[in-house]
Design a protein around this motif. Structure first.
Motif, short mmCIF file in Angstrom:
data_model
loop_
_atom_site.label_atom_id
_atom_site.label_comp_id
_atom_site.label_asym_id
_atom_site.label_seq_id
_atom_site.Cartn_x
_atom_site.Cartn_y
_atom_site.Cartn_z
N ILE A 59 -7.67 54.40 4.20
CA ILE A 59 -7.45 55.50 5.14
C ILE A 59 -8.71 56.35 5.25
CG2 ILE A 59 -6.14 57.62 5.56
CD1 ILE A 59 -3.75 56.27 4.18
N GLN A 60 -9.34 56.61 4.12
CA GLN A 60 -10.58 57.40 4.12
C GLN A 60 -11.64 56.71 4.97
OE1 GLN A 60 -12.17 58.54 0.25
NE2 GLN A 60 -14.26 58.45 1.05
N ASN A 61 -11.78 55.40 4.81
CA ASN A 61 -12.77 54.65 5.59
C ASN A 61 -12.46 54.71 7.09
OD1 ASN A 61 -14.23 53.89 3.33
ND2 ASN A 61 -13.32 51.85 3.19
N PHE A 62 -11.19 54.54 7.44
CA PHE A 62 -10.84 54.57 8.86
C PHE A 62 -10.96 55.97 9.45
CE2 PHE A 62 -8.69 50.40 8.20
CZ PHE A 62 -9.30 49.72 9.24
N GLU A 65 -6.46 41.34 15.97
CA GLU A 65 -6.57 41.94 17.31
C GLU A 65 -7.62 43.04 17.33
OE1 GLU A 65 -2.68 43.20 18.44
OE2 GLU A 65 -1.92 41.15 18.70
N PHE A 66 -7.67 43.85 16.28
CA PHE A 66 -8.67 44.92 16.26
C PHE A 66 -10.07 44.34 16.11
CE2 PHE A 66 -11.16 48.40 14.36
CZ PHE A 66 -10.87 49.41 15.27
N LEU A 67 -10.21 43.30 15.30
CA LEU A 67 -11.51 42.66 15.12
C LEU A 67 -11.98 42.02 16.43
CD1 LEU A 67 -13.88 41.74 13.36
CD2 LEU A 67 -12.50 39.76 12.67
N GLN A 68 -11.06 41.40 17.17
CA GLN A 68 -11.42 40.80 18.45
C GLN A 68 -11.93 41.85 19.43
OE1 GLN A 68 -7.66 38.88 19.26
NE2 GLN A 68 -8.40 36.88 18.56
N TRP A 69 -11.25 43.00 19.45
CA TRP A 69 -11.74 44.08 20.30
C TRP A 69 -13.11 44.55 19.82
CZ3 TRP A 69 -13.34 48.92 18.81
CH2 TRP A 69 -13.74 49.76 19.85
N PHE A 70 -13.27 44.71 18.51
CA PHE A 70 -14.53 45.24 18.00
C PHE A 70 -15.70 44.30 18.27
CE2 PHE A 70 -17.76 46.89 15.28
CZ PHE A 70 -17.49 48.25 15.20
N GLN A 83 -13.07 56.81 12.65
CA GLN A 83 -12.51 57.60 13.74
C GLN A 83 -13.46 58.72 14.14
OE1 GLN A 83 -8.68 59.58 12.80
NE2 GLN A 83 -7.81 58.37 14.46
N ALA A 84 -14.05 59.37 13.14
CA ALA A 84 -14.99 60.46 13.41
C ALA A 84 -16.25 59.93 14.11
CB ALA A 84 -15.37 61.16 12.11
N SER A 85 -16.68 58.74 13.70
CA SER A 85 -17.85 58.12 14.32
C SER A 85 -17.56 57.74 15.77
CB SER A 85 -18.26 56.87 13.53
OG SER A 85 -19.41 56.26 14.09
N ILE A 107 -8.43 53.90 20.49
CA ILE A 107 -7.58 54.53 19.48
C ILE A 107 -7.40 53.55 18.33
CG2 ILE A 107 -5.28 55.42 18.97
CD1 ILE A 107 -5.08 56.31 21.88
N ILE A 108 -7.72 53.98 17.12
CA ILE A 108 -7.64 53.09 15.96
C ILE A 108 -6.22 53.12 15.39
CG2 ILE A 108 -8.59 52.56 13.68
CD1 ILE A 108 -11.04 54.24 14.47
N PRO A 109 -5.52 52.00 15.37
CA PRO A 109 -4.14 51.96 14.83
C PRO A 109 -4.17 51.91 13.30
CG PRO A 109 -4.77 49.77 15.54
CD PRO A 109 -5.92 50.67 15.90
N ILE A 110 -4.59 53.01 12.69
CA ILE A 110 -4.80 53.05 11.24
C ILE A 110 -3.57 52.62 10.46
CG2 ILE A 110 -5.37 54.53 9.27
CD1 ILE A 110 -7.07 56.23 11.11
N ASP A 111 -2.40 53.16 10.84
CA ASP A 111 -1.17 52.86 10.11
C ASP A 111 -0.88 51.36 10.06
OD1 ASP A 111 -0.84 55.52 9.63
OD2 ASP A 111 0.62 55.85 11.22
#
Length: 206
Positions: A72-75, A106-111, A79-81, A90-94
């Motif tokens: 969570i700390q890393n994400f 899916e998030f890696l593909q977007w990134f 998010q701040a960056s 929007i980062i789906p952290i949960d």
């Protein structure tokens, strides 16, 4: 400012899971063994440092961890960056911190698409940037392993009522020096456990 990307699986082609993981490990000199391990968020934090110098405080990133509150700390840093560089995503952290394959893929593909749109080709030594810190999914014995569920806030491998609570109950037959080293290690683990408890309480207060 960053170039934002918007894409769906219907309009773009994606690399396979193995190609994606190889891409991450090659660029970041990391040692992730499966997509789910990207749930730590550390890889994305370093990618942002690579793409946008001074956008990410790398010294605050937990590169080797298997603790959910550190994910969570890393994400939160990511998010701040994103906000600093005007990234709309929007980062789906949960979802990501749960370590499920599909969410992380899916998030890696977007990134990957975001990276391709923003990378300027500058040289970047990922290992040197993080001062040689290993980027790998941590396990109790070192190296990479499957995700250890986070439940109590204690580092994996520690528990309430360890031998440190009863130092006289060491091995009945063993080298005295080895026993002393073992007990010292247990004491350190208890200190680390208490430290993470306090961090978890801080997060809950926030």
């Amino acid at each position: 400012m960053a170039v934002n990307v918007y894409s769906t699986n219907l309009t773009t082609e994606n690399l396979s899971r193995h190609e994606m993981l190889a891409w991450v490990n090659n660029i970041l000199q990391s040692d992730f063994s499966k997509i789910e391990e990207l749930c730590t968020g550390a890889a994305y934090c370093q990618f942002m440092d690579m793409l946008f110098p001074n956008s990410m405080p790398l010294k605050r990133v937990k590169f080797r961890t298997n603790l959910e509150h550190e994910y969570i700390q890393n994400f939160k840093l990511l998010q701040a960056s994103f906000k600093k560089m005007s990234v709309d995503k929007i980062i789906p952290i949960d979802k990501l911190i749960k370590g499920r394959f599909q969410d992380n893929l899916e998030f890696l593909q977007w990134f990957k698409k975001f990276f391709d749109a923003n990378y300027k080709g500058r040289d970047y030594d990922a290992s040197a940037a993080r001062e040689g810190a290993p980027m790998v999914f941590a396990s109790v014995g070192g190296g990479s392993s499957r995700r250890v569920p986070f439940s109590s806030g204690r580092p994996a491998g520690t528990s309430v009522g360890t031998a440190a609570d009863h130092p006289s109950e060491g091995p009945a037959h063993g080298d005295g020096e080895d026993t002393a080293v073992l007990l010292a290690s247990i004491v350190e683990l208890r200190k680390e456990r208490d430290f993470y408890f306090s961090k978890l309480r801080d997060i809950e207060v926030l």
